[in-house]
Design an enzyme around this catalytic site. Structure first.
Site, short mmCIF file in Angstrom:
data_model
loop_
_atom_site.label_atom_id
_atom_site.label_comp_id
_atom_site.label_asym_id
_atom_site.label_seq_id
_atom_site.Cartn_x
_atom_site.Cartn_y
_atom_site.Cartn_z
N ASP A 46 13.17 -2.22 -24.15
CA ASP A 46 13.29 -3.30 -25.13
C ASP A 46 14.11 -2.84 -26.34
OD1 ASP A 46 11.40 -1.62 -26.27
OD2 ASP A 46 9.86 -3.16 -26.53
N SER A 47 14.54 -1.58 -26.31
CA SER A 47 15.54 -1.08 -27.27
C SER A 47 16.81 -1.91 -27.21
CB SER A 47 15.87 0.38 -26.99
OG SER A 47 16.16 0.59 -25.61
N ASP A 85 10.52 -2.33 -19.63
CA ASP A 85 9.59 -2.47 -20.73
C ASP A 85 8.95 -3.86 -20.74
OD1 ASP A 85 9.24 -0.18 -22.26
OD2 ASP A 85 11.08 -0.48 -23.40
N LYS A 114 6.51 -0.69 -18.18
CA LYS A 114 6.02 0.20 -19.23
C LYS A 114 5.44 -0.62 -20.36
CE LYS A 114 8.87 2.51 -22.08
NZ LYS A 114 8.38 2.08 -23.44
N GLU A 116 3.27 -0.29 -24.25
CA GLU A 116 2.89 0.57 -25.37
C GLU A 116 1.41 0.42 -25.70
OE1 GLU A 116 5.32 -0.05 -28.79
OE2 GLU A 116 7.21 0.11 -27.68
N GLU A 183 6.51 9.57 -27.44
CA GLU A 183 7.61 9.42 -28.38
C GLU A 183 7.24 9.99 -29.75
OE1 GLU A 183 10.72 6.07 -30.16
OE2 GLU A 183 9.28 5.52 -28.60
#
Length: 266
Positions: A46-47, A85, A114, A116, A183
């Site tokens: 999602d960067s 993501d 993925k 978070e 991270e």
């Protein structure tokens, strides 16, 4: 490595002490270059909100955006494992997470999703993995929680924070997560977690003790506007092509020369 990368491949690489090279990509062209350069895993991050869309954070990225970009990456390569993501507010409940993960896999072609978060995501991870959705967990600095964290700061430097991240890592593995991204955490903490877990641990700003490394494509090519993260390196500076820069990154991860001391946090 010429054969298709699977979760079992990554487990074997960890067991044998072979480092895993992960890189983000967001379209078919860069996916082809990443595959040709030997990348083991492509993360459709999602960067993309920041490096492709020009947003100030990852928060505006939608599920539709992720499906669109994941499908492009899927069409551009056949060997790497593709991880997508789950964007902000796409996995607030286990049911919502399952619906959106299903889209990323069925429409986007992702092999793994993925998400978070730590303890709060354990129920969701179990819900997904019980239903054949492979999950990569993500601990440490959580870009989707940037407003809650108060900025992009190294996590786990104090004993309480370190203990929480370690405990969350064990919980997520027990819930069925098959890979973990760490991270921006201190190198010693990341090494401890990598040794403690059976699943592969991929670092980004987490030092040299992880089972693999991931960087944002635009960071390692030196085309990110503004300040480049301390944990990154411009591999394009000494390369004569984009594929050459990516190959240099892959080789540096595989042989352990990246990250170096200057890319680590204490």
């Amino acid at each position: 490595m010429n054969s298709k990368t699977t979760i079992s491949t990554l487990d074997t690489m960890k067991a044998e002490g072979r480092r895993i090279a992960v890189l983000t990509a967001y379209d078919a062209g860069f996916a082809r270059l990443a595959e040709a350069a030997g990348v083991d895993v492509i993360l459709v991050g999602d960067s993309l909100g920041m490096v492709v869309q020009g947003q100030e954070s990852t928060l505006p990225v939608t599920v539709e955006d992720m499906v669109y970009h994941t499908a492009m990456v899927k069409r551009g390569c056949s060997r790497p494992l593709i991880v997508a993501d789950m964007p902000f507010m796409s996995h607030g409940t286990p049911r919502q997470a399952l619906d959106n993960a299903g889209r990323l896999m069925k429409e986007g072609g992702a092999h793994m999703v993925k998400l978070e978060g730590g303890h709060a995501q354990v129920e969701t991870v179990k819900h997904l993995t019980d239903r054949a959705v492979p999950v990569c967990a993500h601990l440490g600095l959580l870009p989707q929680s940037i407003h809650q964290l108060g900025g992009y700061k190294v996590q786990g430097r104090d004993s309480r924070g370190a203990e929480r991240i370690l405990a969350d890592a064990h919980e997520l593995q027990d819930a069925g997560a098959q890979m973990l991204v760490l991270e921006c955490v201190p190198e010693l903490l990341a090494r401890e977690i990598s040794l403690a877990l059976e699943i592969p641990v991929i670092g980004i700003g987490a030092g040299r003790g992880c089972d693999g490394q991931v960087l944002v494509l635009h960071d390692m090519l030196g085309i990110t506007p503004g300040k480049v993260p301390r944990f990154s390196r411009n591999f394009m500076a000494e390369a004569d092509s984009i594929e050459g820069a990516i190959r240099a990154y892959v080789d540096a991860v595989h042989d352990g020369s990246f990250p170096a001391e200057e890319h680590c946090f204490r």
